[in-house]
Design a protein around this motif. Structure first.
Motif, PDB file in Angstrom:
ATOM      1  N   UNK A  11       2.803   0.496  -1.377  1.00 30.00           N
ATOM      2  CA  UNK A  11       4.228   0.233  -1.130  1.00 30.00           C
ATOM      3  C   UNK A  11       5.074   0.672  -2.330  1.00 30.00           C
ATOM      4  N   UNK A  12       4.551   0.519  -3.546  1.00 30.63           N
ATOM      5  CA  UNK A  12       5.252   1.024  -4.731  1.00 30.63           C
ATOM      6  C   UNK A  12       5.424   2.539  -4.653  1.00 30.63           C
ATOM      7  N   UNK A  13       4.365   3.240  -4.233  1.00 33.23           N
ATOM      8  CA  UNK A  13       4.430   4.703  -4.113  1.00 33.23           C
ATOM      9  C   UNK A  13       5.454   5.117  -3.062  1.00 33.23           C
ATOM     10  N   UNK A  14       5.488   4.391  -1.946  1.00 32.43           N
ATOM     11  CA  UNK A  14       6.480   4.659  -0.897  1.00 32.43           C
ATOM     12  C   UNK A  14       7.897   4.504  -1.452  1.00 32.43           C
ATOM     13  N   UNK A  15       8.151   3.390  -2.134  1.00 34.57           N
ATOM     14  CA  UNK A  15       9.460   3.144  -2.722  1.00 34.57           C
ATOM     15  C   UNK A  15       9.819   4.240  -3.723  1.00 34.57           C
ATOM     16  N   UNK A  16       8.867   4.622  -4.562  1.00 34.83           N
ATOM     17  CA  UNK A  16       9.125   5.662  -5.562  1.00 34.83           C
ATOM     18  C   UNK A  16       9.448   6.993  -4.899  1.00 34.83           C
ATOM     19  N   UNK A  17       8.762   7.331  -3.810  1.00 35.08           N
ATOM     20  CA  UNK A  17       9.018   8.586  -3.106  1.00 35.08           C
ATOM     21  C   UNK A  17      10.426   8.607  -2.524  1.00 35.08           C
ATOM     22  N   UNK A  18      10.809   7.540  -1.816  1.00 37.05           N
ATOM     23  CA  UNK A  18      12.129   7.486  -1.193  1.00 37.05           C
ATOM     24  C   UNK A  18      13.222   7.521  -2.259  1.00 37.05           C
ATOM     25  N   UNK A  19      13.060   6.740  -3.305  1.00 42.09           N
ATOM     26  CA  UNK A  19      14.081   6.644  -4.349  1.00 42.09           C
ATOM     27  C   UNK A  19      14.253   7.956  -5.101  1.00 42.09           C
ATOM     28  N   UNK A  20      13.160   8.618  -5.419  1.00 42.78           N
ATOM     29  CA  UNK A  20      13.269   9.873  -6.172  1.00 42.78           C
ATOM     30  C   UNK A  20      13.923  10.965  -5.335  1.00 42.78           C
ATOM     31  N   UNK A  21      13.589  11.053  -4.044  1.00 44.43           N
ATOM     32  CA  UNK A  21      14.216  12.055  -3.182  1.00 44.43           C
ATOM     33  C   UNK A  21      15.704  11.745  -2.999  1.00 44.43           C
ATOM     34  N   UNK A  22      16.071  10.473  -2.974  1.00 45.14           N
ATOM     35  CA  UNK A  22      17.477  10.080  -2.851  1.00 45.14           C
ATOM     36  C   UNK A  22      18.265  10.387  -4.125  1.00 45.14           C
ATOM     37  N   UNK A  23      17.568  10.606  -5.233  1.00 40.65           N
ATOM     38  CA  UNK A  23      18.235  10.966  -6.480  1.00 40.65           C
ATOM     39  C   UNK A  23      18.554   9.810  -7.396  1.00 40.65           C
ATOM     40  N   UNK A  24      17.848   8.700  -7.228  1.00 40.22           N
ATOM     41  CA  UNK A  24      18.093   7.515  -8.049  1.00 40.22           C
ATOM     42  C   UNK A  24      16.881   7.216  -8.914  1.00 40.22           C
ATOM     43  N   UNK A  25      17.097   6.369  -9.911  1.00 38.70           N
ATOM     44  CA  UNK A  25      15.980   5.956 -10.763  1.00 38.70           C
ATOM     45  C   UNK A  25      15.569   4.534 -10.424  1.00 38.70           C
ATOM     46  N   UNK A  26      14.314   4.240 -10.725  1.00 34.32           N
ATOM     47  CA  UNK A  26      13.754   2.904 -10.502  1.00 34.32           C
ATOM     48  C   UNK A  26      13.523   2.225 -11.832  1.00 34.32           C
ATOM     49  N   UNK A  27      13.722   0.937 -11.848  1.00 34.55           N
ATOM     50  CA  UNK A  27      13.330   0.143 -13.007  1.00 34.55           C
ATOM     51  C   UNK A  27      12.624  -1.105 -12.504  1.00 34.55           C
ATOM     52  N   UNK A  28      11.738  -1.635 -13.328  1.00 34.08           N
ATOM     53  CA  UNK A  28      10.928  -2.790 -12.944  1.00 34.08           C
ATOM     54  C   UNK A  28      11.153  -3.901 -13.962  1.00 34.08           C
ATOM     55  N   UNK A  29      11.645  -5.054 -13.503  1.00 29.83           N
ATOM     56  CA  UNK A  29      11.779  -6.180 -14.442  1.00 29.83           C
ATOM     57  C   UNK A  29      10.415  -6.547 -15.038  1.00 29.83           C
ATOM     58  N   UNK A  30      10.408  -6.965 -16.275  1.00 30.57           N
ATOM     59  CA  UNK A  30       9.160  -7.330 -16.939  1.00 30.57           C
ATOM     60  C   UNK A  30       8.499  -8.525 -16.267  1.00 30.57           C
ATOM     61  N   UNK A  31       9.313  -9.437 -15.732  1.00 26.19           N
ATOM     62  CA  UNK A  31       8.804 -10.636 -15.074  1.00 26.19           C
ATOM     63  C   UNK A  31       9.516 -10.783 -13.727  1.00 26.19           C
ATOM     64  N   UNK A  32       8.755 -11.091 -12.680  1.00 23.53           N
ATOM     65  CA  UNK A  32       9.356 -11.349 -11.365  1.00 23.53           C
ATOM     66  C   UNK A  32       9.399 -12.860 -11.153  1.00 23.53           C
ATOM     67  N   UNK A  33      10.435 -13.499 -11.705  1.00 28.58           N
ATOM     68  CA  UNK A  33      10.583 -14.942 -11.504  1.00 28.58           C
ATOM     69  C   UNK A  33      11.801 -15.256 -10.641  1.00 28.58           C
ATOM     70  N   UNK A  34      12.465 -14.190 -10.154  1.00 33.17           N
ATOM     71  CA  UNK A  34      13.694 -14.352  -9.397  1.00 33.17           C
ATOM     72  C   UNK A  34      13.658 -13.533  -8.100  1.00 33.17           C
ATOM     73  N   UNK A  35      12.432 -13.271  -7.607  1.00 35.62           N
ATOM     74  CA  UNK A  35      12.215 -12.496  -6.372  1.00 35.62           C
ATOM     75  C   UNK A  35      12.768 -11.078  -6.450  1.00 35.62           C
TER      76      UNK A  35
END
Length: 165
Positions: A11-35
């Motif tokens: 699912x991460x790879x899917x998200x990365x593929x869609x986002x990169x083709x759309x022309x945006x960057x992804x960032x990942x919070x260090x901790x997922x404590x807020x969903x």
């Protein structure tokens, strides 16, 4: 790697593929404590909002949760309540990536294409009512809400105009 970790990585790879083709960057919070699993960022001025952002909770499943009109996904109450709030500066959505049961069917590849099967759907829970459920909250996602390049670009354009999903 166990099957759940494989689903998460797929699912991460899917998200990365869609986002990169759309022309945006992804960032990942260090901790997922807020969903919030991922954030999507655009650069520059695109409208009323400069450098719009979108945060998301990313889920994946191979369970049969799809029918002719909708996807019915059981979400943990914590995630539901975190995503339904209306006072976030950065809007949030839920993305559920559906994956075939059989691991061998996840990817089809030839010299001409790489096909990730099946795909994701998105939903804004913003403004949904509070739940008293303690095990799960089943959310209904329209099959029209496929998380595609065009859908992501449309969401980001709306955010630029000050409209939250």
């Amino acid at each position: 790697m166990d099957i759940n970790q494989q689903k998460e990585q797929f699912s991460n790879a899917y998200l990365q593929a869609v986002t990169s083709v759309a022309g945006y960057s992804l960032y990942k919070p260090a901790v997922d404590d807020d969903s919030v699993d991922w954030g999507i960022a655009a650069t520059g001025i695109m409208g009323r909002i400069r450098a719009p952002r979108l945060e998301l909770q990313l889920k994946s499943t191979s369970r049969d949760i799809l029918n002719n009109k909708a996807i019915h996904y059981p979400l943990k109450p914590k995630n539901y309540n975190d995503l339904r709030m209306i006072d976030f500066v950065v809007p949030r959505i839920l993305i559920v990536v559906l994956i075939p049961d059989n691991l061998a069917d996840w990817v089809q590849q030839s010299e001409k294409e790489l096909c990730l099967r099946y795909g994701g759907y998105w939903l804004s829970l913003r403004g949904m009512p509070e739940t008293q459920n303690i095990s799960t909250v089943t959310v209904t996602m329209s099959r029209d809400n496929q998380f595609t390049v065009a859908a992501l670009q449309s969401i980001m354009q709306s955010i630029c105009q000050g409209v939250q999903p």
